[in-house]
Design an enzyme around this catalytic site. Structure first.
Site, PDB file in Angstrom:
ATOM      1  N   TRP A 103      37.161  18.498  69.588  1.00  0.00           N
ATOM      2  CA  TRP A 103      36.148  19.137  68.737  1.00  0.00           C
ATOM      3  C   TRP A 103      34.825  19.314  69.463  1.00  0.00           C
ATOM      4  CZ3 TRP A 103      38.076  22.097  65.407  1.00  0.00           C
ATOM      5  CH2 TRP A 103      39.267  21.765  64.761  1.00  0.00           C
ATOM      6  N   ASP A 171      28.172  16.496  64.751  1.00  0.00           N
ATOM      7  CA  ASP A 171      29.279  16.939  63.917  1.00  0.00           C
ATOM      8  C   ASP A 171      29.907  15.676  63.328  1.00  0.00           C
ATOM      9  OD1 ASP A 171      31.690  17.773  62.856  1.00  0.00           O
ATOM     10  OD2 ASP A 171      32.498  18.595  64.726  1.00  0.00           O
ATOM     11  N   LYS A 195      37.523  16.241  54.272  1.00  0.00           N
ATOM     12  CA  LYS A 195      38.124  14.955  54.652  1.00  0.00           C
ATOM     13  C   LYS A 195      37.630  13.831  53.728  1.00  0.00           C
ATOM     14  CE  LYS A 195      38.077  16.982  59.178  1.00  0.00           C
ATOM     15  NZ  LYS A 195      39.463  17.362  59.406  1.00  0.00           N
TER      16      LYS A 195
HETATM   17  C1  PLP Z   1      35.375  16.646  64.006  1.00  0.00           C
HETATM   18  C2  PLP Z   1      35.737  18.031  63.554  1.00  0.00           C
HETATM   19  N1  PLP Z   1      34.885  19.039  63.818  1.00  0.00           N
HETATM   20  C3  PLP Z   1      35.152  20.293  63.440  1.00  0.00           C
HETATM   21  C4  PLP Z   1      36.305  20.611  62.762  1.00  0.00           C
HETATM   22  C5  PLP Z   1      36.563  22.027  62.360  1.00  0.00           C
HETATM   23  O1  PLP Z   1      36.358  22.131  61.024  1.00  0.00           O
HETATM   24  P1  PLP Z   1      36.655  23.479  60.191  1.00  0.00           P
HETATM   25  O2  PLP Z   1      38.116  23.716  60.279  1.00  0.00           O
HETATM   26  O3  PLP Z   1      36.186  23.124  58.829  1.00  0.00           O
HETATM   27  O4  PLP Z   1      35.878  24.566  60.803  1.00  0.00           O
HETATM   28  C6  PLP Z   1      37.216  19.598  62.444  1.00  0.00           C
HETATM   29  C7  PLP Z   1      38.444  19.912  61.706  1.00  0.00           C
HETATM   30  O5  PLP Z   1      39.321  19.111  61.543  1.00  0.00           O
HETATM   31  C8  PLP Z   1      36.914  18.279  62.856  1.00  0.00           C
HETATM   32  O6  PLP Z   1      37.764  17.283  62.583  1.00  0.00           O
END
Ligand code: PLP
Length: 359
Positions: A103, A171, A195
Site C-alpha cells: 500500500w 494512511d 475495515k
Molecule cells: C492500507 C490500505 N491502504 C489503501 C487501501 C486501498 O483502499 P481502497 O480500496 O478503499 O482505495 C487499502 C485497501 O485494502 C489498504 O488496506
C-alpha cells in the site's frame, strides 16, 4: 442459509458488528421516523445532515481530536487519497515516503506523478516483514507519508516518527479506531471505512486546518480538500448509506467502552493467535514479532498443498476470508474490531485440529 453465520476474516469489506447490521435492518425502511429509508433520503435533508454531524462528533470523541482539524467523508477510497495528497500538497516539490509494503508503494506511485519522492526508509529488502527503524527525512519535504498498518504484509507501526515541522500524513485504512495514537503528531490521516468503521464507499479524512490552507487552489473542484471542507462533505452526493453505517459503528465502539476498551480486546485477540503460531511447528509467522500487525495476521504452512487444503477446510468449517492477498499468498486472518474474541479462539482450535491431522 445456515443457522450460524460464518466467522468473517476478510480484509475488507470486512466483518461488521452484528448489532450494527441488526439496527440497520430494523430501521432500513423507516429511518429516524421519516417513513423513508436512509438509502432514499436526500443528502440535503436535516436528517442526513444530522448523521454527518453525529459521526464527526463521535470520531472527535473517540480519537480525541481537537478543533484544529476538519473531519471529512469523501469517496474514491484511500486509493484516491494516494493521488489527492500530492496533487494538493506536493506541487512539483519533494516529499518523503516510508516504504513498508504494497500500500505504501501504491501511494509512492501516485506521488511521483506530482513531484519528487524521497524514500526515507524501506523494508523491501526484508520482504516488508518489519517496519524500518532509521529514516532519512529531508528537512525541506512538503510532508512525510507513512502507512500505519500494511494490510497485505501484516506489519504495523508501534511508534510513529517525529518529523519536526514537516507535516506527517498517514494512511490508516486498516487500523483506524483500533488503538490509541496521538493525533497531534499528524497533519492528516485517512482511511477507507470498510475495515474498522463501516462498509466501503466512504473515506475518512482528518486534516489539520493549517495544512489544508496550503493546498493547491488550481485543481478541479472535486479534488480540492477546500471544496469538501467548505461544504462539510456535502458538495456532491455522498455515500449516504456508508456514512450512516459508519455512524452506527461509532456508536458500537462507544458502547464497547471507547478506544481503550477496543484496543484491549484487539491486543488480547492478536496475542491468542500469535501465541499459538509461535508455539506451533506447523504454522509460521511471516513478520517480525516487534512489528507484526494486530489487525492482519499473516502466516504460512510450509507445504503449499496443505495451505490450500487449510483454506478450503476452514471455509467449510465456517471460517471465511483466510486466503492471503494474491500478491503474497499464504494465510491471512484479518481480526478487526468487530471480530469477537470467540472467533479467534475458535480459529485457533480449528488450526490445532488441522495441524494434528496434517502435521
Ligand atoms: C492500507 C490500505 N491502504 C489503501 C487501501 C486501498 O483502499 P481502497 O480500496 O478503499 O482505495 C487499502 C485497501 O485494502 C489498504 O488496506
Amino acid at each position: 442459509m445456515k443457522n450460524k453465520r460464518p466467522y468473517n476474516f476478510n480484509p475488507g469489506p470486512a466483518i461488521l458488528p452484528l448489532e450494527v447490521m441488526q439496527k440497520a435492518q430494523e430501521e432500513f425502511l423507516n429511518f429516524n421516523n421519516t417513513g423513508l429509508s436512509i438509502a432514499e433520503s436526500s443528502h440535503r435533508g436535516k436528517d442526513f445532515e444530522g448523521v454527518v454531524q453525529q459521526a464527526q462528533e463521535k470520531i472527535k470523541k473517540i480519537l480525541n481530536i481537537s478543533d484544529e482539524y476538519n473531519i471529512l467523508f469523501l469517496q474514491g477510497g484511500a486509493s484516491l487519497q494516494f493521488g489527492m495528497i500530492p496533487m494538493n500538497f506536493l506541487n512539483g516539490k519533494n516529499a518523503d515516503y516510508v516504504l513498508t509494503g504494497y500500500w505504501a508503494k501504491q501511494a509512492v506511485k501516485e506521488a511521483k506523478l506530482f513531484g519528487q519522492v524521497n524514500i526515507a526508509a524501506s523494508s523491501e529488502d526484508k520482504n516488508f516483514s518489519v517496519i524500518p527503524e532509521k529514516f532519512n527525512f529531508s528537512s525541506d519535504a512538503q510532508y512525510v507519508h507513512l502507512t500505519s498498518n500494511e494490510t497485505i504484509h501484516g506489519i504495523q507501526w508501534r511508534k510513529f516518527p517525529d518529523t519536526g515541522n514537516v507535516p506527517l500524513i498517514a494512511d490508516m485504512s486498516s487500523d483506524i479506531i483500533s488503538r490509541r495514537f496521538d493525533m497531534n503528531k499528524f497533519s492528516m490521516i485517512y482511511a477507507g471505512t470498510q475495515k474498522n468503521m463501516g462498509t466501503s464507499g466512504v473515506t475518512l479524512v482528518i486534516l489539520r486546518k493549517d495544512l489544508a490552507g496550503k493546498a493547491n487552489p488550481n485543481l478541479t473542484t472535486m479534488l480540492k480538500y477546500q471544496t469538501h471542507i467548505e461544504k462539510n462533505s456535502l458538495y456532491n452526493t455522498p455515500c449516504v448509506i456508508g456514512i450512516y453505517l459508519t455512524n452506527l459503528v461509532l456508536d458500537w465502539v462507544l458502547k464497547q467502552g471507547g478506544l481503550d476498551a477496543v484496543e484491549k480486546m484487539n491486543n488480547e485477540k492478536a496475542a491468542i493467535l500469535y501465541d499459538y503460531i509461535d508455539s506451533s511447528n506447523f504454522y509460521y509467522g511471516l513478520t517480525e514479532k516487534t512489528d507484526r500487525s494486530k489487525m492482519n495476521v499473516v502466516y504460512q504452512i510450509k507445504d503449499a498443498a496443505a495451505e490450500e487444503k487449510f483454506i478450503s477446510e476452514a471455509k467449510a468449517s465456517g471460517f471465511i476470508g483466510l486466503k492471503g492477498h494474491r500478491n503474497l499468498g499464504h494465510i491471512r486472518a484479518s481480526i478487526y474490531n468487530a471480530m469477537p474474541l470467540q472467533g479467534v479462539k475458535d480459529l485457533v482450535s480449528f488450526m490445532k485440529d488441522f495441524a494434528k491431522k496434517n502435521g
